[in-house]
Design a protein around this motif. Structure first.
Motif, short mmCIF file in Angstrom:
data_model
loop_
_atom_site.label_atom_id
_atom_site.label_comp_id
_atom_site.label_asym_id
_atom_site.label_seq_id
_atom_site.Cartn_x
_atom_site.Cartn_y
_atom_site.Cartn_z
N UNK A 39 3.78 15.18 2.40
CA UNK A 39 2.63 14.41 1.92
C UNK A 39 2.50 14.62 0.40
N UNK A 40 2.15 13.57 -0.31
CA UNK A 40 2.04 13.65 -1.78
C UNK A 40 0.81 14.41 -2.24
N UNK A 41 0.77 14.65 -3.55
CA UNK A 41 -0.39 15.36 -4.11
C UNK A 41 -1.49 14.36 -4.48
N UNK A 42 -1.09 13.26 -5.11
CA UNK A 42 -2.08 12.30 -5.61
C UNK A 42 -2.72 11.44 -4.54
N UNK A 43 -2.14 11.40 -3.35
CA UNK A 43 -2.66 10.55 -2.29
C UNK A 43 -2.14 11.14 -0.99
N UNK A 46 0.80 -1.22 0.00
CA UNK A 46 0.00 0.00 0.00
C UNK A 46 0.84 1.28 0.00
N UNK A 47 2.15 1.17 -0.12
CA UNK A 47 2.98 2.39 -0.06
C UNK A 47 2.76 3.27 -1.30
N UNK A 48 2.46 4.54 -1.06
CA UNK A 48 2.30 5.51 -2.15
C UNK A 48 3.64 6.21 -2.36
N UNK A 49 4.13 6.17 -3.60
CA UNK A 49 5.56 6.44 -3.82
C UNK A 49 5.90 7.78 -4.46
N UNK A 50 4.95 8.67 -4.55
CA UNK A 50 5.21 9.95 -5.22
C UNK A 50 6.34 10.76 -4.55
N UNK A 51 6.23 10.92 -3.23
CA UNK A 51 7.21 11.75 -2.51
C UNK A 51 8.59 11.09 -2.46
N UNK A 52 8.67 9.80 -2.07
CA UNK A 52 10.00 9.18 -2.10
C UNK A 52 10.65 9.20 -3.48
N UNK A 92 10.68 22.72 -5.60
CA UNK A 92 9.35 22.23 -5.99
C UNK A 92 8.84 21.22 -4.96
N UNK A 93 9.73 20.36 -4.48
CA UNK A 93 9.31 19.35 -3.51
C UNK A 93 8.84 20.02 -2.22
N UNK A 94 9.61 20.99 -1.78
CA UNK A 94 9.26 21.64 -0.53
C UNK A 94 7.92 22.36 -0.66
N UNK A 95 7.78 23.03 -1.78
CA UNK A 95 6.56 23.82 -1.99
C UNK A 95 5.32 22.91 -2.08
N UNK A 96 5.46 21.81 -2.78
CA UNK A 96 4.29 20.97 -3.04
C UNK A 96 4.01 19.90 -2.01
N UNK A 97 5.06 19.46 -1.32
CA UNK A 97 4.87 18.30 -0.44
C UNK A 97 4.90 18.63 1.05
N UNK A 98 5.44 19.79 1.41
CA UNK A 98 5.57 20.07 2.84
C UNK A 98 4.29 20.65 3.40
#
Ligand code: RAM
Length: 545
Positions: A419-423, A361-367, A405-411
Motif C-alpha cells: 500500500x502506498x504512503x500518499x493514498x 482512479x489508480x494511485x500509482x506510487x507503488x507501481x 525501501x519499498x518493502x519497508x515503506x509499502x508492505x
C-alpha cells in the motif's frame, strides 16, 4: 561594462548551444537508416465478404447488438440497390487494408452520380450506433465512416484510407430515379507484415486455450504492419509499451525479429534531443515522434525490450549499437529517486505521464517504485549480456536500496498487501509491480494476490495491458492454476462475447468502458492484448496441460 555584457552574452550563447545539443549526435541518422532498412514488406491478400447480416438490439449480446446472417453475399450482387438503400455485410474475420467495390447499371444507362456512406466496424456496435453528436475526446476522424461519390457508372472504387474492420454498412445517400444499379465484387486488400506460419498447438490442448491462442495470433498479425502498431484502427502507431508486449508474442510465434529491430531503431532515432525516449512514433508522412510524449515506464520498458530482443536473436551488433539509449534511460530513475531509496512520486508525476493502465482512479506510487526496480534489473541484465556492467556499476546497490525501501515503506504485514504512503488505495497494479520487481518474496506475492479477492474496494485492472502483468505475476508466484484460470476467464470472456481479435479495454462487467468516453472509439484489435500466445507457448506446463 562593455566587457561584462560581452562576457554575459558569450556565456548565454554557450549555454544555449549546450542545451540545444543533441545527446546522440550523429548516431541518430544511422539508426534511422537502419530502421528504414528493416522495414518489412507487406503481404497483400484479397478477402471477400461472406454474408449480408442483420445487426439488431439484443439485451444479452456484447454491447447489446446481435449479428444474424440473413443471406449469402451473392444475393447483394444481384439485387437492384436503389430501393434497398442500406445493407450490412460481414467478412467473417478482422481485416486491415483497403476496401474496394464496384457498381454497374442493371440495364438503363446511368444518367447521374451516386453517393454512398460507408461505415466500417471491428465490432457490431460500430455499424449500429450513431457517431454523432460525438462525445469522445480523440479526433472524431478515427471513426471509420466515409462518404463516396461515384460520378460515372460503371465504376470500381478503392478507398484510399486503410481501414480495420469485419463489418461494413453501406448506405445509399443519393441516386438518380432514372436507372437502377448493383453493388458487386466487394473485397478488401488486406495487409500485414506477418508472413511466417507458427506451428499449431497440439490437439490435446484445452479447446478454449486453442481458441484464445488463435485469436491472439490474429490480433498480433493484424497489428504487425510496417511497425508494431498499437491498433490498426487506432492509433495505427508504435508505442513502446505495446512494442514490449508484441515482441514477447512475436518471439513465441511469428519470430519476425527484424520488425522488433526496426522498431527499436526507429524509437532511438526519433528520441528527444535530451536522450530520453518519446513513447510513440508515427510513421507517416515521414517518421516522427509525438512531441513531448514522455511516458515514464514506457521509456524504461525499452531497455527490457532490447534485452529480450538480444536474448531472442543473439544480435549483439544491434544491442551494442543501441546500448547508449538504454544506458541513458537509466538516468530517468537515477534522477528521480530520493536518498531514502523511494521514487519521488510527486516529482515524476509532475514531469512525466505515469500510465500503467487506463484507470482514472489508480494511485500509482507503488507501481512506480516497482516498475523502476524492474527496469533497473532488466537494464543490468542487458549490461551483463553485453559485458558492460562496469558502465552501470552503481545499479546493484541502487536496486538493493530501492527494494529495501519499498518493502519497508509499502508492505503492510497485517493485510499482506502493498500500500502506498500518499493514498491507502489497494490496487492490483501495486501488488503486481511489487511482485514483478521482486520486492515481494514469492510467499508474500502469493499472499498479496490472494488477498485481493477478499478485500473490499480494490482497484481492478482496466485493460488487457494490466492483465498481462497480472498473469505474469501469478506465474512468478507459482500460482499456476490461478494463472490458467485467469487467462481463460479474461481472454476467453472476450471470445464468448464474439471477439475474433482481442480488445484494447475489457472489463468483464462493463461492455461499455472506454478510455475515450465513447466505446466505438476503442480499438478492438489491440496489440497489448495479444500476449496469451506468449504465455501459452512459453509455459506449456501451465497452459497446454
Ligand atoms: C493508447 C494506445 C496505446 C497505449 C497508450 C498509452 O491510446 O492505443 O496502446 O500504449 O494509450
Amino acid at each position: 561594462m562593455i566587457r561584462f555584457i560581452l562576457l554575459n552574452f558569450l556565456l548565454l550563447s554557450f549555454t544555449s548551444i549546450c542545451f540545444s545539443q543533441d545527446y546522440y549526435g550523429n548516431s541518430r541518422k544511422q539508426w534511422l537508416q537502419k530502421a528504414e532498412q528493416y522495414k518489412p514488406e507487406l503481404i497483400i491478400t484479397e478477402k471477400k465478404p461472406l454474408h449480408i447480416v442483420n445487426v439488431s438490439p439484443d439485451e444479452y449480446a456484447f454491447q447489446k447488438w446481435k449479428v444474424t446472417n440473413i443471406h449469402p453475399i451473392d444475393t447483394l450482387y444481384n439485387m437492384p440497390f436503389r430501393l434497398k438503400k442500406e445493407v450490412i455485410i460481414d467478412f467473417g474475420e478482422h481485416m486491415t487494408g483497403n476496401f474496394c467495390f464496384s457498381v454497374r447499371t442493371t440495364g438503363l444507362a446511368a444518367d447521374g452520380p451516386l453517393r454512398f456512406k460507408l461505415t466500417f466496424g471491428e465490432v457490431p456496435s460500430e455499424v449500429a450506433v450513431p457517431f454523432d453528436p460525438y462525445p469522445g475526446n480523440l479526433s472524431r476522424a478515427w471513426l471509420q465512416d466515409e462518404i463516396v461519390s461515384i460520378m460515372y457508372v460503371p465504376e470500381t472504387v478503392t478507398l484510399h484510407r486503410r481501414l480495420a474492420f469485419r463489418y461494413v454498412k453501406i448506405e445509399l445517400l443519393a441516386s438518380s430515379p432514372y436507372y437502377d444499379f448493383n453493388i458487386y465484387d466487394i473485397k478488401c486488400l488486406a495487409r500485414t507484415s506477418a508472413k511466417n506460419i507458427p506451428e499449431e498447438l497440439p490437439s490435446s490442448v484445452d479447446p478454449m486455450i486453442r481458441k484464445i491462442e488463435r485469436v491472439s495470433l490474429n490480433t498480433l498479425k493484424e497489428c504487425m504492419q510496417t511497425v508494431y502498431e498499437d491498433g490498426p484502427k487506432r492509433d495505427q502507431r508504435l508505442w513502446i509499451g505495446d512494442l514490449y508486449l508484441e515482441a514477447l508474442g512475436n518471439n513465441y510465434s511469428f519470430k519476425q525479429h527484424d520488425l522488433t529491430k526496426r522498431c527499436l531503431y526507429l524509437l532511438a532515432g526519433l528520441s528527444d534531443k535530451n536522450g530520453y525516449l518519446l513513447a510513440t512514433v508515427i510513421e507517416n508522412p515521414v517518421p516522427r515522434a509525438q512531441d513531448k510524449q514522455f511516458l515514464y515506464e514506457y521509456a524504461l520498458l525499452y531497455n527490457a525490450s532490447l534485452k529480450d530482443y538480444l536474448e531472442a536473436t543473439k544480435d549483439y551488433e544491434t544491442a551494442e549499437d543501441l546500448w547508449p539509449v538504454a544506458k541513458k534511460q537509466i538516468d530517468i530513475v537515477r534522477t528521480n529517486v530520493k536518498s531514502n531509496g523511494l521514487m519521488d512520486f510527486e516529482k515524476v508525476n509532475k514531469n512525466w505521464w505515469i500510465f500503467f493502465d487506463w484507470k482514472e482512479d489508480l494511485y500509482k506510487e507503488v507501481p512506480l517504485q516497482g516498475v523502476s526496480i524492474f527496469a533497473l534489473k532488466e537494464s543490468y541484465k542487458l549490461a551483463q549480456l553485453l559485458g558492460k556492467e562496469k558502465e552501470v556499476a552503481d545499479l546493484p546497490a541502487l536496486i538493493k536500496k530501492m527494494t529495501k525501501a519499498a518493502h519497508k515503506n509499502y508492505y503492510d504485514k497485517k493485510s499482506g498487501l502493498f500500500i502506498g504512503i500518499g493514498n491507502k488505495q489497494i490496487s492490483y497494479a501495486s501488488q503486481i509491480w511489487m511482485i514483478l520487481s521482486e520486492v515481494a518474496t514469492k510467499t508474500e506475492g502469493e499472499k498479496a494476490l490472494s488477498a485481493l479477492h477478499t478485500t473490499q474496494n480494490v482497484c481492478h485492472p482496466g485493460t488487457p495491458y494490466m492483465y498481462h502483468y497480472y498473469i505474469q505475476s501469478l506465474i512468478n508466484c507459482g500460482m499456476n492454476a490461478e494463472a490458467k484460470k485467469a487467462l481463460i476467464d479474461y481472454w476467453g470472456g472476450m471470445i464468448k462475447k464474439g471477439a475474433d481479435t482481442f480488445w484494447e479495454a475489457y472489463d468483464p462487467n462493463n461492455d461499455f468502458i472506454s478510455p475515450y468516453y465513447f466505446y466505438p472509439m476503442n480499438s478492438y484489435c489491440h496489440a497489448w492484448s495479444c500476449t496469451p500466445v506468449y504465455f501459452i507457448r512459453k509455459y506449456p506446463e501451465i497452459f497446454q496441460k
